[in-house]
Design a protein around this motif. Structure first.
Motif, PDB file in Angstrom:
ATOM      1  N   GLU A   8       8.206  -2.875  -9.414  1.00  0.00           N
ATOM      2  CA  GLU A   8       8.429  -3.014  -7.972  1.00  0.00           C
ATOM      3  C   GLU A   8       7.173  -3.572  -7.292  1.00  0.00           C
ATOM      4  OE1 GLU A   8      10.555   0.314  -5.873  1.00  0.00           O
ATOM      5  OE2 GLU A   8      10.192   1.294  -7.821  1.00  0.00           O
ATOM      6  N   LYS A   9       6.033  -3.016  -7.665  1.00  0.00           N
ATOM      7  CA  LYS A   9       4.775  -3.492  -7.091  1.00  0.00           C
ATOM      8  C   LYS A   9       4.518  -4.948  -7.474  1.00  0.00           C
ATOM      9  CE  LYS A   9       1.909  -0.449  -8.660  1.00  0.00           C
ATOM     10  NZ  LYS A   9       0.732   0.369  -8.920  1.00  0.00           N
ATOM     11  N   ASP A  36      -4.090  -2.931  -8.264  1.00  0.00           N
ATOM     12  CA  ASP A  36      -3.895  -2.484  -6.885  1.00  0.00           C
ATOM     13  C   ASP A  36      -5.095  -2.845  -6.020  1.00  0.00           C
ATOM     14  OD1 ASP A  36      -1.417  -1.452  -7.576  1.00  0.00           O
ATOM     15  OD2 ASP A  36      -2.182   0.587  -7.872  1.00  0.00           O
ATOM     16  N   SER A  37      -6.278  -2.760  -6.592  1.00  0.00           N
ATOM     17  CA  SER A  37      -7.482  -3.121  -5.838  1.00  0.00           C
ATOM     18  C   SER A  37      -7.521  -4.609  -5.533  1.00  0.00           C
ATOM     19  CB  SER A  37      -8.735  -2.714  -6.625  1.00  0.00           C
ATOM     20  OG  SER A  37      -8.778  -1.313  -6.768  1.00  0.00           O
ATOM     21  N   LEU A  38      -7.080  -5.428  -6.475  1.00  0.00           N
ATOM     22  CA  LEU A  38      -7.034  -6.868  -6.228  1.00  0.00           C
ATOM     23  C   LEU A  38      -6.106  -7.191  -5.064  1.00  0.00           C
ATOM     24  CD1 LEU A  38      -6.884  -8.211  -9.899  1.00  0.00           C
ATOM     25  CD2 LEU A  38      -8.712  -8.659  -8.247  1.00  0.00           C
ATOM     26  N   VAL A  39      -4.935  -6.563  -5.053  1.00  0.00           N
ATOM     27  CA  VAL A  39      -3.980  -6.803  -3.967  1.00  0.00           C
ATOM     28  C   VAL A  39      -4.554  -6.309  -2.643  1.00  0.00           C
ATOM     29  CG1 VAL A  39      -1.658  -6.323  -3.079  1.00  0.00           C
ATOM     30  CG2 VAL A  39      -1.989  -6.752  -5.528  1.00  0.00           C
ATOM     31  N   LYS A  40      -5.192  -5.158  -2.654  1.00  0.00           N
ATOM     32  CA  LYS A  40      -5.777  -4.610  -1.434  1.00  0.00           C
ATOM     33  C   LYS A  40      -6.880  -5.519  -0.895  1.00  0.00           C
ATOM     34  CE  LYS A  40      -7.806  -0.585   0.684  1.00  0.00           C
ATOM     35  NZ  LYS A  40      -7.899   0.857   0.655  1.00  0.00           N
ATOM     36  N   VAL A  41      -7.763  -5.971  -1.761  1.00  0.00           N
ATOM     37  CA  VAL A  41      -8.862  -6.843  -1.335  1.00  0.00           C
ATOM     38  C   VAL A  41      -8.308  -8.172  -0.822  1.00  0.00           C
ATOM     39  CG1 VAL A  41     -10.882  -8.139  -2.129  1.00  0.00           C
ATOM     40  CG2 VAL A  41     -10.614  -5.727  -2.751  1.00  0.00           C
ATOM     41  N   LEU A  42      -7.275  -8.693  -1.471  1.00  0.00           N
ATOM     42  CA  LEU A  42      -6.648  -9.923  -0.981  1.00  0.00           C
ATOM     43  C   LEU A  42      -6.132  -9.709   0.438  1.00  0.00           C
ATOM     44  CD1 LEU A  42      -5.651 -12.834  -1.397  1.00  0.00           C
ATOM     45  CD2 LEU A  42      -3.567 -11.867  -2.416  1.00  0.00           C
ATOM     46  N   GLY A  43      -5.484  -8.585   0.687  1.00  0.00           N
ATOM     47  CA  GLY A  43      -4.986  -8.292   2.031  1.00  0.00           C
ATOM     48  C   GLY A  43      -6.104  -8.225   3.056  1.00  0.00           C
ATOM     49  N   GLU A  44      -7.195  -7.576   2.698  1.00  0.00           N
ATOM     50  CA  GLU A  44      -8.346  -7.481   3.601  1.00  0.00           C
ATOM     51  C   GLU A  44      -8.950  -8.857   3.843  1.00  0.00           C
ATOM     52  OE1 GLU A  44     -10.718  -4.690   1.417  1.00  0.00           O
ATOM     53  OE2 GLU A  44      -9.694  -2.951   2.296  1.00  0.00           O
ATOM     54  N   TYR A  45      -9.008  -9.656   2.798  1.00  0.00           N
ATOM     55  CA  TYR A  45      -9.579 -10.988   2.901  1.00  0.00           C
ATOM     56  C   TYR A  45      -8.719 -11.872   3.803  1.00  0.00           C
ATOM     57  CZ  TYR A  45     -12.439 -14.868   1.396  1.00  0.00           C
ATOM     58  OH  TYR A  45     -13.316 -15.919   1.391  1.00  0.00           O
ATOM     59  N   PRO A  51       0.422  -4.973 -13.372  1.00  0.00           N
ATOM     60  CA  PRO A  51       0.310  -3.834 -12.465  1.00  0.00           C
ATOM     61  C   PRO A  51      -0.207  -2.561 -13.138  1.00  0.00           C
ATOM     62  CG  PRO A  51       2.505  -4.783 -12.339  1.00  0.00           C
ATOM     63  CD  PRO A  51       1.772  -5.513 -13.402  1.00  0.00           C
ATOM     64  N   SER A  52      -0.131  -2.515 -14.453  1.00  0.00           N
ATOM     65  CA  SER A  52      -0.659  -1.338 -15.147  1.00  0.00           C
ATOM     66  C   SER A  52      -2.184  -1.396 -15.298  1.00  0.00           C
ATOM     67  CB  SER A  52      -0.006  -1.197 -16.525  1.00  0.00           C
ATOM     68  OG  SER A  52      -0.323  -2.308 -17.335  1.00  0.00           O
ATOM     69  N   ASP A  53      -2.773  -2.579 -15.047  1.00  0.00           N
ATOM     70  CA  ASP A  53      -4.227  -2.702 -15.095  1.00  0.00           C
ATOM     71  C   ASP A  53      -4.837  -1.885 -13.968  1.00  0.00           C
ATOM     72  OD1 ASP A  53      -3.861  -4.531 -17.136  1.00  0.00           O
ATOM     73  OD2 ASP A  53      -4.230  -6.289 -15.880  1.00  0.00           O
ATOM     74  N   GLU A  54      -5.938  -1.216 -14.263  1.00  0.00           N
ATOM     75  CA  GLU A  54      -6.545  -0.355 -13.248  1.00  0.00           C
ATOM     76  C   GLU A  54      -7.048  -1.131 -12.030  1.00  0.00           C
ATOM     77  OE1 GLU A  54     -10.538   1.378 -13.964  1.00  0.00           O
ATOM     78  OE2 GLU A  54     -10.364   0.488 -15.946  1.00  0.00           O
ATOM     79  N   GLN A 110       0.827  -1.210   0.000  1.00  0.00           N
ATOM     80  CA  GLN A 110       0.000   0.000   0.000  1.00  0.00           C
ATOM     81  C   GLN A 110       0.860   1.258   0.000  1.00  0.00           C
ATOM     82  OE1 GLN A 110      -3.380   0.121  -0.491  1.00  0.00           O
ATOM     83  NE2 GLN A 110      -2.890   2.282  -0.784  1.00  0.00           N
ATOM     84  N   GLU A 111       1.973   1.226   0.719  1.00  0.00           N
ATOM     85  CA  GLU A 111       2.893   2.364   0.701  1.00  0.00           C
ATOM     86  C   GLU A 111       3.441   2.586  -0.702  1.00  0.00           C
ATOM     87  OE1 GLU A 111       5.874   1.771   3.739  1.00  0.00           O
ATOM     88  OE2 GLU A 111       4.336   1.673   5.314  1.00  0.00           O
ATOM     89  N   MET A 112       3.713   1.498  -1.411  1.00  0.00           N
ATOM     90  CA  MET A 112       4.181   1.624  -2.794  1.00  0.00           C
ATOM     91  C   MET A 112       3.112   2.299  -3.660  1.00  0.00           C
ATOM     92  SD  MET A 112       5.999  -2.021  -3.551  1.00  0.00           S
ATOM     93  CE  MET A 112       7.769  -2.016  -3.702  1.00  0.00           C
ATOM     94  N   VAL A 113       1.871   1.893  -3.459  1.00  0.00           N
ATOM     95  CA  VAL A 113       0.764   2.497  -4.214  1.00  0.00           C
ATOM     96  C   VAL A 113       0.666   3.980  -3.877  1.00  0.00           C
ATOM     97  CG1 VAL A 113      -1.754   2.534  -4.503  1.00  0.00           C
ATOM     98  CG2 VAL A 113      -0.532   0.344  -4.431  1.00  0.00           C
ATOM     99  N   ASP A 114       0.705   4.287  -2.581  1.00  0.00           N
ATOM    100  CA  ASP A 114       0.582   5.676  -2.132  1.00  0.00           C
ATOM    101  C   ASP A 114       1.699   6.567  -2.671  1.00  0.00           C
ATOM    102  OD1 ASP A 114      -1.656   4.868  -0.728  1.00  0.00           O
ATOM    103  OD2 ASP A 114      -0.642   4.820   1.227  1.00  0.00           O
ATOM    104  N   HIS A 115       2.887   5.986  -2.836  1.00  0.00           N
ATOM    105  CA  HIS A 115       4.038   6.761  -3.312  1.00  0.00           C
ATOM    106  C   HIS A 115       4.308   6.543  -4.805  1.00  0.00           C
ATOM    107  CE1 HIS A 115       4.699   6.699   1.085  1.00  0.00           C
ATOM    108  NE2 HIS A 115       5.033   7.956   0.857  1.00  0.00           N
ATOM    109  N   GLU A 116       3.310   5.986  -5.481  1.00  0.00           N
ATOM    110  CA  GLU A 116       3.368   5.785  -6.926  1.00  0.00           C
ATOM    111  C   GLU A 116       4.647   5.089  -7.375  1.00  0.00           C
ATOM    112  OE1 GLU A 116       2.433   9.513  -8.809  1.00  0.00           O
ATOM    113  OE2 GLU A 116       0.542   9.666  -7.728  1.00  0.00           O
ATOM    114  N   ALA A 117       4.915   3.958  -6.750  1.00  0.00           N
ATOM    115  CA  ALA A 117       6.092   3.152  -7.103  1.00  0.00           C
ATOM    116  C   ALA A 117       5.960   2.609  -8.523  1.00  0.00           C
ATOM    117  CB  ALA A 117       6.243   2.001  -6.113  1.00  0.00           C
TER     118      ALA A 117
END
Length: 147
Positions: free
Chosen positions: A20-21, A85-94, A79-82, A9-16
Motif C-alpha cells: 500500500e505504501k 519511509d525516511s526517503l519519502v518523508k524527506v522528499l515531502g519536506e524538500y 518499502p521493507s528497507d529501513e 505519513q498516516e500509512m506509516v503511523d498506522h503501520e500499513a
C-alpha cells in the motif's frame, strides 16, 4: 501533493502494508516527475528569459535535480528497507520547501514579467496530460495533484 505526503505519513503511523505504501509512493514519484519535466521544458525557459533574477530558475533546476535523486532512490528501494519511509518523508519536506520558494520568489517575478501566463498555463497543462497519458496515469491522479 501535500495531501498525498500526509496520507503516506498516516500509512506509516498506522503501520500499513508495504504494498500500500509503495503504491502511494510510486504515485507521488510519478506525479512529481511529470511536474518537474513540464516546469523544466516549458515554464523555466519562459520565466528565465523574462524575470530580473534568472538565477532563481537555476536554483529551482538544481532543486529539481535533488528531488529527482530522492525519487530515484525511492523507486530503486523497497518499502521493507529501513530507509524507505525516511526517503519519502524527506522528499515531502524538500518539495514543500521548493514550493514555498517558488511561490515567494519566482512566481511574483513571473507575474510582473511580460509573460502570457494563461497561454503558458495551457501549454503546461497540455504537456502534463500528454506525459500522464504516456505514463499510464489516470485523471483521478491529476485531481489529487491539484489538491
Amino acid at each position: 501533493m501535500k495531501a498525498l505526503f500526509q496520507q503516506y505519513q498516516e500509512m506509516v503511523d498506522h503501520e500499513a502494508e508495504d504494498d500500500e505504501k509503495q503504491e502511494l509512493a510510486e504515485q507521488i514519484c510519478m506525479m512529481l516527475t511529470v511536474h518537474a519535466q513540464i516546469e523544466e521544458e516549458i515554464f523555466y525557459p519562459a520565466a528565465k528569459d523574462q524575470i530580473k533574477e534568472a538565477d532563481l530558475v537555476n536554483e529551482a533546476t538544481v532543486e529539481h535535480a535533488s528531488a529527482k535523486d530522492l525519487i530515484a532512490q525511492i523507486q530503486e528501494s523497497d518499502p521493507s528497507d529501513e530507509m524507505y519511509d525516511s526517503l519519502v518523508k524527506v522528499l515531502g519536506e524538500y518539495i514543500d520547501h521548493h514550493v514555498k520558494e517558488e511561490e515567494s520568489e519566482l512566481f511574483p517575478q513571473v507575474r510582473k514579467a511580460k509573460l502570457d501566463v494563461a497561454a503558458l498555463g495551457e501549454q503546461l497543462n497540455e504537456r502534463k496530460m500528454a506525459l500522464m497519458s504516456e505514463m499510464g496515469m489516470m485523471a483521478e491522479e491529476e485531481e489529487s495533484e491539484e489538491a
